[in-house]
Enzyme design. Sequence first.
Site, PDB file in Angstrom:
ATOM      1  N   LYS A 184      27.935 -31.728 -44.116  1.00  0.00           N
ATOM      2  CA  LYS A 184      27.374 -30.347 -43.796  1.00  0.00           C
ATOM      3  C   LYS A 184      25.634 -30.299 -44.946  1.00  0.00           C
ATOM      4  CE  LYS A 184      30.590 -29.951 -41.886  1.00  0.00           C
ATOM      5  NZ  LYS A 184      31.631 -28.635 -42.009  1.00  0.00           N
TER       6      LYS A 184
HETATM    7  C1  LIG Z   1      33.197 -29.504 -41.767  1.00  0.00           C
HETATM    8  C2  LIG Z   1      34.376 -28.270 -41.694  1.00  0.00           C
HETATM    9  C3  LIG Z   1      35.237 -27.746 -42.236  1.00  0.00           C
HETATM   10  C4  LIG Z   1      36.473 -28.893 -43.379  1.00  0.00           C
HETATM   11  O1  LIG Z   1      35.430 -29.100 -44.262  1.00  0.00           O
HETATM   12  P1  LIG Z   1      36.357 -30.106 -45.333  1.00  0.00           P
HETATM   13  O2  LIG Z   1      35.373 -29.986 -46.394  1.00  0.00           O
HETATM   14  O3  LIG Z   1      35.946 -31.579 -44.965  1.00  0.00           O
HETATM   15  O4  LIG Z   1      38.034 -30.078 -45.182  1.00  0.00           O
HETATM   16  C5  LIG Z   1      36.151 -26.229 -41.972  1.00  0.00           C
HETATM   17  N1  LIG Z   1      35.560 -25.742 -41.282  1.00  0.00           N
HETATM   18  C6  LIG Z   1      34.429 -25.575 -40.515  1.00  0.00           C
HETATM   19  C7  LIG Z   1      33.699 -24.846 -39.873  1.00  0.00           C
HETATM   20  C8  LIG Z   1      33.707 -27.032 -40.661  1.00  0.00           C
HETATM   21  O5  LIG Z   1      32.975 -27.446 -40.150  1.00  0.00           O
END
Ligand SMILES: *Cc1c(COP(=O)(O)O)cnc(C)c1O
Length: 383
Positions: A184
């Site tokens: 992210k």
């Molecule tokens: C990456 C992601 C998640 C999960 O995030 P984590 O912090 O890895 O648990 C959930 N929803 C979306 C849309 C994502 O892209």
Amino acid sequence: MSAGRVPVMIPWLGEEEARAASDAVLSGWVAQGPRVAAFERAFAERVGAEHGIAVSSCTTALHLSLVALGIGPGDEVVVPSLSFIATANAVRYVGAEPVFADVDPATGNLTTLTVDAVHTARTKAVLAVHQGGVPADVHALRAACADWDLPLVEDAACAIGSTVGGKPVGHGALLAAWSFHPRKVVTTGEGGMITTDDATWAARLRRLREHGMNASAAERHTSEKPVLEQYLEVGYNYRMTDVQAAIGLVQLGKLDAMIARRRELAARYDTLLRDVPGLTPVRDPAHGQSNFQSYWVLLDEEFPVGRDELLAALAGAGVSARRGIMASHLEPAYAGHPSAPLPVTERISNDSLILPLFHTMTEAQQDRVVAALAAARAEQARR
Ligand SMILES: *Cc1c(COP(=O)(O)O)cnc(C)c1O
């Protein structure tokens, strides 16, 4: 050939984050403590929310959000299938059923129409995703959810720094869940956050992430008098550590620069890709701006190379791209799960690919990506 692979994403981390983590370690307080509290305040302020509750991931943020809403067995939650699978899984964690809705072809997000097509009398919430950083039209969704008397939870895992109507994603959200995974934009290694304007929910969420305790470990540690904690309900250990929060505070300070660079690179891709006909890049919707956490291109029907073949050609040219956003309903974990037809979801998932885009990407690297796409196309057209 220029040296090195072009990765799809690398986090922008440096000395400053390393020092902040080191300071946290040397302070002797490494679990959830003052740095987590400071990160929560800074993050909530940045996204225009009253409260931030730091947790271990966006997955746990989504889980706790649904617990706070009292969703459980027998309930349904409308979610996009076109999302990382954690979105749908969070609904399963509370014993409820995810109901998959299709998405808008331009944004990859739920719309009032796609939600309206699938919600039922058992629906207890709508869980909308700001996919790849492209903001969902939350003004329209909030209004429709108010009419249906359904709470709208926002999966903002990818959307830190994206905007809707000039305001940050998160502003005005009932409950928004965020991710700090390195894939992210802002990272703490692993980590997540819930933001809300509701003080009662905020207090309950703080308790739920810490075993249901009515006094946090940090509060007990700093109190002069002994604090006898109570466990008010069955909670979880979903805490973030102070080492992670220390990194997050530095990352947050770089956010504006990260968004500016990502948007600049996305705009440059748009221009360069005009020379590769048949690829439609993701764009800002009319109602807001993306942080371009993911920059994907949709292959037009007449594009001469199939998606997987194109991925392979890129890999051969030293470029790491990724398949498009997954369709959760097609994964074995959801085999047999009833679902309405989801033609837009399947089209985007099957026929798009995510191109490399990261803060330290050079223009030469970006040129290599576009050249590899053009070469794959030309090669196939010759055959
Ligand atoms: C990456 C992601 C998640 C999960 O995030 P984590 O912090 O890895 O648990 C959930 N929803 C979306 C849309 C994502 O892209």
